[in-house]
Design a protein around this motif. Structure first.
Motif, PDB file in Angstrom:
ATOM      1  N   LEU A  20       0.862  -1.177   0.000  1.00  0.00           N
ATOM      2  CA  LEU A  20       0.000   0.000   0.000  1.00  0.00           C
ATOM      3  C   LEU A  20       0.899   1.227   0.000  1.00  0.00           C
ATOM      4  CD1 LEU A  20      -2.396  -1.060   2.913  1.00  0.00           C
ATOM      5  CD2 LEU A  20      -2.712  -1.481   0.463  1.00  0.00           C
ATOM      6  N   LEU A  21       0.727   2.115  -0.964  1.00  0.00           N
ATOM      7  CA  LEU A  21       1.570   3.301  -1.047  1.00  0.00           C
ATOM      8  C   LEU A  21       0.682   4.545  -1.077  1.00  0.00           C
ATOM      9  CD1 LEU A  21       4.680   3.688  -3.387  1.00  0.00           C
ATOM     10  CD2 LEU A  21       3.542   5.549  -2.197  1.00  0.00           C
ATOM     11  N   TYR A  22       0.827   5.369  -0.062  1.00  0.00           N
ATOM     12  CA  TYR A  22       0.000   6.568   0.097  1.00  0.00           C
ATOM     13  C   TYR A  22       0.808   7.789  -0.319  1.00  0.00           C
ATOM     14  CZ  TYR A  22      -3.544   3.769   2.282  1.00  0.00           C
ATOM     15  OH  TYR A  22      -4.521   2.838   2.480  1.00  0.00           O
ATOM     16  N   THR A  23       0.309   8.502  -1.332  1.00  0.00           N
ATOM     17  CA  THR A  23       1.033   9.659  -1.854  1.00  0.00           C
ATOM     18  C   THR A  23       0.112  10.532  -2.697  1.00  0.00           C
ATOM     19  OG1 THR A  23       2.986  10.332  -3.149  1.00  0.00           O
ATOM     20  CG2 THR A  23       1.783   8.384  -3.924  1.00  0.00           C
ATOM     21  N   VAL A  24       0.443  11.813  -2.782  1.00  0.00           N
ATOM     22  CA  VAL A  24      -0.211  12.710  -3.747  1.00  0.00           C
ATOM     23  C   VAL A  24       0.746  13.068  -4.875  1.00  0.00           C
ATOM     24  CG1 VAL A  24      -1.705  13.693  -1.971  1.00  0.00           C
ATOM     25  CG2 VAL A  24       0.408  14.865  -2.556  1.00  0.00           C
ATOM     26  N   THR A  25       1.979  12.542  -4.787  1.00  0.00           N
ATOM     27  CA  THR A  25       2.983  12.864  -5.805  1.00  0.00           C
ATOM     28  C   THR A  25       3.624  11.589  -6.355  1.00  0.00           C
ATOM     29  OG1 THR A  25       4.629  13.168  -4.036  1.00  0.00           O
ATOM     30  CG2 THR A  25       3.528  15.150  -4.884  1.00  0.00           C
TER      31      THR A  25
ATOM     32  N   ASP B  59      -1.794   2.323  -5.173  1.00  0.00           N
ATOM     33  CA  ASP B  59      -1.542   3.693  -4.721  1.00  0.00           C
ATOM     34  C   ASP B  59      -2.851   4.251  -4.167  1.00  0.00           C
ATOM     35  OD1 ASP B  59       0.884   3.306  -5.961  1.00  0.00           O
ATOM     36  OD2 ASP B  59       0.758   5.097  -7.238  1.00  0.00           O
ATOM     37  N   VAL B  60      -2.750   5.044  -3.108  1.00  0.00           N
ATOM     38  CA  VAL B  60      -3.928   5.688  -2.519  1.00  0.00           C
ATOM     39  C   VAL B  60      -3.561   7.128  -2.168  1.00  0.00           C
ATOM     40  CG1 VAL B  60      -5.742   5.529  -0.775  1.00  0.00           C
ATOM     41  CG2 VAL B  60      -4.532   3.453  -1.489  1.00  0.00           C
ATOM     42  N   ASN B  61      -4.490   8.037  -2.399  1.00  0.00           N
ATOM     43  CA  ASN B  61      -4.287   9.447  -2.077  1.00  0.00           C
ATOM     44  C   ASN B  61      -5.165   9.814  -0.884  1.00  0.00           C
ATOM     45  OD1 ASN B  61      -4.328  12.229  -1.904  1.00  0.00           O
ATOM     46  ND2 ASN B  61      -4.573  12.577  -4.101  1.00  0.00           N
ATOM     47  N   ALA B  62      -4.545   9.995   0.262  1.00  0.00           N
ATOM     48  CA  ALA B  62      -5.245  10.538   1.430  1.00  0.00           C
ATOM     49  C   ALA B  62      -4.501  11.759   1.952  1.00  0.00           C
ATOM     50  CB  ALA B  62      -5.368   9.487   2.531  1.00  0.00           C
ATOM     51  N   ALA B  63      -3.656  12.331   1.089  1.00  0.00           N
ATOM     52  CA  ALA B  63      -2.855  13.515   1.423  1.00  0.00           C
ATOM     53  C   ALA B  63      -2.062  13.283   2.710  1.00  0.00           C
ATOM     54  CB  ALA B  63      -3.742  14.748   1.486  1.00  0.00           C
ATOM     55  N   CYS B  64      -2.020  14.281   3.580  1.00  0.00           N
ATOM     56  CA  CYS B  64      -1.166  14.188   4.767  1.00  0.00           C
ATOM     57  C   CYS B  64      -1.642  13.156   5.791  1.00  0.00           C
ATOM     58  CB  CYS B  64      -1.056  15.548   5.439  1.00  0.00           C
ATOM     59  SG  CYS B  64      -0.352  16.823   4.378  1.00  0.00           S
ATOM     60  N   SER B  65      -2.831  12.635   5.629  1.00  0.00           N
ATOM     61  CA  SER B  65      -3.354  11.595   6.524  1.00  0.00           C
ATOM     62  C   SER B  65      -2.976  10.197   6.052  1.00  0.00           C
ATOM     63  CB  SER B  65      -4.882  11.701   6.625  1.00  0.00           C
ATOM     64  OG  SER B  65      -5.280  12.985   7.026  1.00  0.00           O
ATOM     65  N   GLY B  66      -2.148  10.101   5.013  1.00  0.00           N
ATOM     66  CA  GLY B  66      -1.878   8.823   4.376  1.00  0.00           C
ATOM     67  C   GLY B  66      -1.389   7.730   5.303  1.00  0.00           C
ATOM     68  N   TYR B  67      -0.480   8.044   6.207  1.00  0.00           N
ATOM     69  CA  TYR B  67       0.082   7.012   7.074  1.00  0.00           C
ATOM     70  C   TYR B  67      -0.995   6.366   7.949  1.00  0.00           C
ATOM     71  CZ  TYR B  67       3.877   4.775   9.760  1.00  0.00           C
ATOM     72  OH  TYR B  67       4.740   3.864  10.338  1.00  0.00           O
ATOM     73  N   LEU B  68      -1.907   7.162   8.451  1.00  0.00           N
ATOM     74  CA  LEU B  68      -2.972   6.622   9.302  1.00  0.00           C
ATOM     75  C   LEU B  68      -4.025   5.887   8.476  1.00  0.00           C
ATOM     76  CD1 LEU B  68      -3.484   9.379  12.009  1.00  0.00           C
ATOM     77  CD2 LEU B  68      -1.867   7.493  11.908  1.00  0.00           C
TER      78      LEU B  68
END
Length: 330
Positions: free
Chosen positions: A79-84, A109-118
């Motif tokens: 799972l990779l959380y990023t907006v870039t 890939d998932v975009n949750a912006a700055c909340s991505g880690y949680l």
């Protein structure tokens, strides 16, 4: 049957290049005093030319795997959380899989912006509930400086680049790490216009030969974001503490999203937590978006701020808007 989720290994990576406030004074009309007094940031790490999210995440993932004592071959989900991300396609998670030398895994890939880690911790828990044998590599990374407008002194001083990763399993690790006690998440799309990166998406596409404008870069209504970040992070933290029968006195350490020190301090005040209980890496890394909580978690453990038996409270807030909190038992 409920399956527990354990963070078996953690790691992070920050690029070699460091951009100080003194360096920024040469780029834009600002000063070290102005930046420090308003944000607490002194420096930030900047990706090298051509250094991508998947490059950085591969480094963080290897660190987390080494910490977990597991080979890359053990991974079943990425799972990779990023907006870039590196590109629109192939996904950064597919590129990460290749860089780790494995194939055939479930990746996204998932975009949750700055909340991505949680958001990533909660998604890992969900996967383990269905597949308790899984080994989930959860990563959050940004090359946010690639979408930073260096002519905008209000935002360019805030952001840096970094990647954080965690290996999450339902099997308790041989060496105690952290049990994920609970995660609470929320969002409000009606406020999304307050923090945006629009250019290049289907809502604002480019044609061949178009000049990239300000819409390509991050834009933010700072005062409004500040207000909602403090209110929502504090609120979701109160919610998770209440749901788990805990009070502020049960929290050994609070690790909030490292947006800027004023926001972090304001959230701690609303929660009646002393600033001594707040983990801050913002002076050294700035706001690295989805990865800030993960970076701070590694730094906190390395600094000896998480003794065995500690309960750690995490919180994040990001564009969308998204926000969340998590409780970890070490």
């Amino acid at each position: 049957m409920k399956h527990e989720a354990y963070i078996r290994g953690i790691g992070y990576y920050a690029p070699e290049k460091v951009l100080t406030n003194a360096d920024l004074e040469k780029i834009v009309e600002t000063s070290d005093e102005w930046i420090t007094s308003r944000t607490g940031i002194k420096e930030r790490h900047i990706a090298a030319p051509g250094e991508t999210v998947s490059d950085m995440t591969a480094q963080a993932a290897r660190a987390a795997l080494a910490d977990a004592g597991l080979p890359a071959e053990a991974i079943t989900h990425i799972l990779l959380y990023t907006v870039t991300p590196d590109y629109f396609t192939p996904s950064a998670s597919c590129l990460l899989e290749e860089k780790l030398g494995i194939r055939g895994r479930v990746v996204q890939d998932v975009n949750a912006a700055c909340s991505g880690y949680l958001y990533g911790l909660e998604m890992a828990r969900a996967i383990l509930a269905l597949h308790p044998e899984a080994v989930v590599l959860m990563a959050a990374a940004e090359v946010l400086t690639s979408r930073t407008n260096w002519a905008d002194r209000r935002t360019c001083v805030l952001f840096g680049d970094a990647a954080a990763a965690a290996v999450v399993t339902s099997q308790a690790p041989p060496v105690s790490q952290a049990r994920v006690m609970d995660v609470r998440l929320s969002s409000d799309g009606s406020l999304g216009h307050l923090l945006t990166i629009k250019g290049g998406g289907s809502g604002q596409p480019y044609k061949l030969g178009d000049v990239v404008g300000e819409e390509f870069f991050l834009a933010m209504n700072g005062p409004e974001v500040f207000k909602h970040a403090v209110r929502n992070m504090a609120g979701v933290c109160e919610e998770i503490l209440s749901a788990n029968g805990l009070s502020k006195d049960d929290i050994a350490l609070f690790i909030p999203h490292q947006a800027n020190w004023r926001i972090m301090e304001a959230v701690a005040k609303k929660l009646s937590l002393s600033t001594e209980k707040v983990m801050s890496t913002v002076a050294r890394f700035g706001n690295t978006s989805a990865s800030t909580v993960g970076v701070a978690l590694v730094e906190a453990r390395s600094a000896g701020r998480i003794p065995a038996g500690s309960t750690v409270l995490l919180a994040a807030f990001g564009g969308g808007f998204t926000w969340g909190s998590a409780l970890l038992q070490f």
